[in-house]
Design an enzyme around this catalytic site. Structure first.
Site, PDB file in Angstrom:
ATOM      1  N   HIS A 164       0.740  -1.364  -0.002  1.00 38.67           N
ATOM      2  CA  HIS A 164       0.060  -0.110   0.112  1.00 38.67           C
ATOM      3  C   HIS A 164       0.892   1.232   0.129  1.00 38.67           C
ATOM      4  O   HIS A 164       1.898   1.266   0.627  1.00 38.67           O
ATOM      5  CB  HIS A 164      -1.227  -0.139   0.997  1.00 38.67           C
ATOM      6  CG  HIS A 164      -0.547   0.210   2.490  1.00 38.67           C
ATOM      7  ND1 HIS A 164      -0.114   1.249   3.322  1.00 38.67           N
ATOM      8  CD2 HIS A 164      -0.007  -0.852   3.635  1.00 38.67           C
ATOM      9  CE1 HIS A 164       0.375   1.042   4.404  1.00 38.67           C
ATOM     10  NE2 HIS A 164       0.337  -0.257   4.379  1.00 38.67           N
ATOM     11  N   ASP A 206       6.305   1.632   7.071  1.00 35.66           N
ATOM     12  CA  ASP A 206       4.997   1.218   6.939  1.00 35.66           C
ATOM     13  C   ASP A 206       4.009   1.973   5.919  1.00 35.66           C
ATOM     14  O   ASP A 206       3.670   2.778   6.350  1.00 35.66           O
ATOM     15  CB  ASP A 206       4.275   0.680   8.140  1.00 35.66           C
ATOM     16  CG  ASP A 206       2.744   0.285   8.035  1.00 35.66           C
ATOM     17  OD1 ASP A 206       2.290  -0.212   6.831  1.00 35.66           O
ATOM     18  OD2 ASP A 206       2.127   0.362   8.997  1.00 35.66           O
ATOM     19  N   GLU A 265      -4.921   1.418   2.709  1.00 38.75           N
ATOM     20  CA  GLU A 265      -4.799   0.257   3.652  1.00 38.75           C
ATOM     21  C   GLU A 265      -4.870   0.778   5.084  1.00 38.75           C
ATOM     22  O   GLU A 265      -5.482  -0.110   6.001  1.00 38.75           O
ATOM     23  CB  GLU A 265      -3.605  -0.528   3.223  1.00 38.75           C
ATOM     24  CG  GLU A 265      -3.338  -1.822   3.916  1.00 38.75           C
ATOM     25  CD  GLU A 265      -2.839  -1.495   5.312  1.00 38.75           C
ATOM     26  OE1 GLU A 265      -2.824  -2.717   6.162  1.00 38.75           O
ATOM     27  OE2 GLU A 265      -2.234  -0.536   5.650  1.00 38.75           O
ATOM     28  N   GLU A 266      -4.485   1.928   5.180  1.00 38.79           N
ATOM     29  CA  GLU A 266      -4.351   2.398   6.902  1.00 38.79           C
ATOM     30  C   GLU A 266      -5.768   2.696   7.417  1.00 38.79           C
ATOM     31  O   GLU A 266      -5.801   2.619   8.381  1.00 38.79           O
ATOM     32  CB  GLU A 266      -3.664   3.372   7.031  1.00 38.79           C
ATOM     33  CG  GLU A 266      -2.081   3.513   6.596  1.00 38.79           C
ATOM     34  CD  GLU A 266      -1.327   2.473   7.659  1.00 38.79           C
ATOM     35  OE1 GLU A 266      -2.060   2.071   8.560  1.00 38.79           O
ATOM     36  OE2 GLU A 266      -0.207   2.179   7.303  1.00 38.79           O
ATOM     37  N   ASP A 271       4.212  -6.238   3.966  1.00 36.54           N
ATOM     38  CA  ASP A 271       4.069  -5.141   5.030  1.00 36.54           C
ATOM     39  C   ASP A 271       4.927  -5.255   6.140  1.00 36.54           C
ATOM     40  O   ASP A 271       6.008  -6.290   5.834  1.00 36.54           O
ATOM     41  CB  ASP A 271       2.537  -5.087   5.380  1.00 36.54           C
ATOM     42  CG  ASP A 271       1.888  -3.947   5.704  1.00 36.54           C
ATOM     43  OD1 ASP A 271       2.533  -3.050   6.275  1.00 36.54           O
ATOM     44  OD2 ASP A 271       0.710  -3.693   5.407  1.00 36.54           O
ATOM     45  N   HIS A 325       4.210   1.930  13.520  1.00 37.95           N
ATOM     46  CA  HIS A 325       3.341   3.231  13.541  1.00 37.95           C
ATOM     47  C   HIS A 325       3.694   4.426  14.529  1.00 37.95           C
ATOM     48  O   HIS A 325       2.982   5.332  14.966  1.00 37.95           O
ATOM     49  CB  HIS A 325       1.756   2.922  14.306  1.00 37.95           C
ATOM     50  CG  HIS A 325       1.016   2.128  12.871  1.00 37.95           C
ATOM     51  ND1 HIS A 325      -0.424   2.303  12.758  1.00 37.95           N
ATOM     52  CD2 HIS A 325       1.368   1.698  11.807  1.00 37.95           C
ATOM     53  CE1 HIS A 325      -1.075   1.411  11.893  1.00 37.95           C
ATOM     54  NE2 HIS A 325       0.245   1.236  11.230  1.00 37.95           N
TER      55      HIS A 325
END
Length: 389
Positions: free
Chosen positions: A72, A189, A223-224, A244, A324
């Site tokens: 993504h 990410d 995607e998030e 990922d 994250h």
């Protein structure tokens, strides 16, 4: 065919370029254009959905039973929640991440009049004013605000700047590529996964790799927020590998070196046969690997399955510390992933029944029960049934 050699310099350079393109979910047009140009330069034709998800097909010997690789393009970010009387803006997160990691971040808010730089700060940021209250303020998005680096002392000033509710805020990545192979940055990410895919494709093109089936390179843009690969998987795709991050933390088995194969996430187990094949390919090609399960995690594969795609799915990851947040990975994991991708796409298709969306029982897969004699008798029965029909 064994794994291909990966251009690590190209991989790292591509990742650096990706990190410098702001792409929080909802603000992905620019990175879509960049990645599309990279794919075109590597010799593929690009097809975009209305909103910008990318599909590029590298032709193999046959289109049926195609294999897909997906990452993504979107990252975490924030949006303006409301304009404050002190000339600052309240924020809500894009994606799931803690305001703890937002505090002190440099960022850009994209208004109707252009981008403005700023800093995300606690609402009580000065120890000279609030004393110990700066240490007792709870961690919450309601307790941070963005200070705009422009004349902005009230709501009217914000209005003059063109800043409005809903404006997208991109967080600076602040990347560092260290000589020892470590990479530290926000938004690894999943821009690292995108770089892995492009490096894999480059190796295939440079070394003129022939594959048994078409390979679909897919790049999702939401995607998030849970949308992921819901709208870009073609019916002739039989299996899909998502790339990922895998979380390196206490209680997890992920590692910043080698490939981490996810056996399950919060949506359940990944495909038995596809994950098994990933491990076998690592063993055969001397690629370091480990397996892990993620309890609070979902990837592009989940969104594809939920959207109705009947594909075998697997998740292979690069170990990431402080996911994250302000993340850290190692180039070894990225190179290992790219090697595994090249080994996978060139490997023999063992489940021939997957060439078709639907089929009879004959040829359907089986899973070991430890009862070899019973399984053999079932094989004979199926062969006889197939001969009769």
């Amino acid at each position: 065919m064994p794994r291909l050699n990966i251009d690590s310099e190209y991989l790292a350079d591509t990742l650096d370029k990706l990190l410098h393109i702001p792409s929080p979910t909802g603000y992905t047009d620019n990175i879509v254009r960049f990645v599309s140009k990279q794919l075109i330069e590597l010799g593929l034709q690009v097809e975009l959905t209305r909103r910008g998800a990318i599909k590029a097909v590298r032709q193999g010997k046959r289109p049926e039973g195609a294999r897909a690789i997906v990452s993504h393009l979107d990252t975490l970010g924030a949006q303006v929640k409301f304009l404050k009387s002190n000339g600052r803006v309240s924020l809500v997160p894009i994606g799931h991440w803690s305001s703890r990691f937002a505090e002190g971040a440099r960022a850009t808010v994209f208004s109707s009049k252009g981008g403005y730089r700023g800093t995300i700060l606690p609402i009580k940021a000065s120890g000279h004013t609030f004393n110990e209250e700066i240490d007792t303020l709870p961690v919450a998005w309601e307790n941070v605000e963005m200070r705009i680096d422009a004349m902005s002392r009230n709501e009217e000033h914000l209005d003059r700047l063109g800043i409005e509710v809903g404006d997208i805020v991109a967080i600076d990545p602040q990347p560092e590529f260290l000589d020892n192979g470590y990479i530290v940055s926000r938004h690894l990410d999943n821009k690292a996964g995108v770089a892995v895919m492009l490096a894999s494709l480059k190796a295939m093109q440079d070394q003129q790799l022939k594959t048994p089936v078409d390979i679909h390179f897919l790049f999702s843009i939401a995607e998030e927020v849970g949308v992921g690969a819901a709208s870009i998987v073609s019916p002739n795709v039989a299996s899909m590998i998502a790339i990922d991050n895998g979380t390196t933390a206490p209680g997890q088995n992920s590692d910043e070196f080698g490939v981490t194969i996810a056996m399950a996430d919060q949506t359940g187990p990944f495909d038995y046969h596809l994950t098994k094949k990933m491990a076998e390919l690592c063993q055969k090609n001397d690629i370091r690997y480990q397996k892990d399960i993620f309890k609070y995690y979902r990837s592009d594969s989940a969104s594809a399955i939920e959207a109705g795609a009947d594909v075998r799915t697997c998740l292979i990851t690069f170990g990431i510390d402080a996911s994250h947040g302000y993340e850290r990975i190692h180039l070894h994991a990225l190179r290992s992933l790219a090697e595994l991708v090249t080994a996978y796409v060139s490997s023999t298709v063992k489940i021939k029944r997957d060439f078709e969306e639907h089929g009879e029982l004959n040829g359907f897969t089986r899973q070991s029960t430890g009862e070899a004699e019973q399984e053999l008798s079932v094989d004979v029965e199926e062969e006889e049934l197939g001969a009769q029909t």
